[in-house]
Design a protein around this motif. Structure first.
Motif, mmCIF file in Angstrom:
data_model
loop_
_atom_site.group_PDB
_atom_site.id
_atom_site.type_symbol
_atom_site.label_atom_id
_atom_site.label_comp_id
_atom_site.label_asym_id
_atom_site.label_seq_id
_atom_site.Cartn_x
_atom_site.Cartn_y
_atom_site.Cartn_z
ATOM 1 N N VAL A 46 -0.327 -20.555 12.995
ATOM 2 C CA VAL A 46 -1.539 -20.430 12.058
ATOM 3 C C VAL A 46 -1.632 -21.435 10.638
ATOM 4 C CG1 VAL A 46 -2.164 -18.258 10.279
ATOM 5 C CG2 VAL A 46 -0.883 -17.621 12.759
ATOM 6 N N LEU A 78 -10.125 -10.294 16.709
ATOM 7 C CA LEU A 78 -9.713 -11.175 15.677
ATOM 8 C C LEU A 78 -10.684 -11.162 15.224
ATOM 9 C CD1 LEU A 78 -6.573 -14.052 17.081
ATOM 10 C CD2 LEU A 78 -7.133 -11.342 15.650
ATOM 11 N N CYS A 82 -10.931 -9.452 11.021
ATOM 12 C CA CYS A 82 -11.192 -10.301 9.873
ATOM 13 C C CYS A 82 -12.189 -9.706 9.320
ATOM 14 C CB CYS A 82 -10.784 -11.548 9.980
ATOM 15 S SG CYS A 82 -8.884 -11.970 10.284
ATOM 16 N N GLN A 99 -7.605 -16.375 6.525
ATOM 17 C CA GLN A 99 -7.122 -15.307 7.043
ATOM 18 C C GLN A 99 -5.323 -15.259 7.648
ATOM 19 O OE1 GLN A 99 -9.730 -13.059 6.695
ATOM 20 N NE2 GLN A 99 -11.451 -14.135 6.056
ATOM 21 N N LEU A 103 -3.530 -12.138 10.017
ATOM 22 C CA LEU A 103 -3.416 -12.805 11.213
ATOM 23 C C LEU A 103 -2.331 -12.632 11.922
ATOM 24 C CD1 LEU A 103 -6.360 -15.529 11.531
ATOM 25 C CD2 LEU A 103 -6.531 -13.348 12.609
#
Length: 119
Positions: A46, A78, A82, A99, A103
């Motif tokens: 990420v 996802l 978010c 995010q 996440l």
């Protein structure tokens, strides 16, 4: 001029749009030229990126071990979590804004090894 008979097959269908001459599936569902992504090392990364995005950051999620169809469906979940938009490009999920804090735990719940990468 005439038609080029015997060269490739159906290229356009009024039902399904452009057709792949190889597998004769709609281009969106083409199975013969689907890029085989490298298997990777089993780590979902990420990261955040702002380059080339007019200063607006996006969160990139790479290495999710799903095929394209499942990946698009998962990306949709996802984005909903978010509360923002995003897209899937070449197996990379892009979600608008930073995010990462949201996440990382969501990805870990799936049992994947998750690492924060870069920025």
């Amino acid at each position: 001029m005439g038609m080029n008979k015997g060269k490739g097959g159906l290229v356009f269908s009024t039902d399904q749009g452009r057709m792949c001459p190889g597998c004769r599936e709609p281009v969106d569902a083409c199975i013969c030229t689907a890029p085989q992504r490298p298997a990777g090392d089993g780590i979902v990364r990420v990261s955040r990126e702002t380059k080339g995005r007019k200063g607006k950051g996006v969160t990139l999620v790479t290495g999710i071990p799903l095929d394209d169809k499942a990946l698009k469906a998962y990306a949709k979940q996802l984005k909903a979590k978010c509360g923002t938009g995003g897209t899937v490009k070449d197996g990379v999920v892009e979600i608008q804004g930073d995010q990462r804090d949201i996440l990382v735990p969501l990805l870990e719940q799936k049992g994947w090894t998750v690492k924060r990468a870069g920025g």
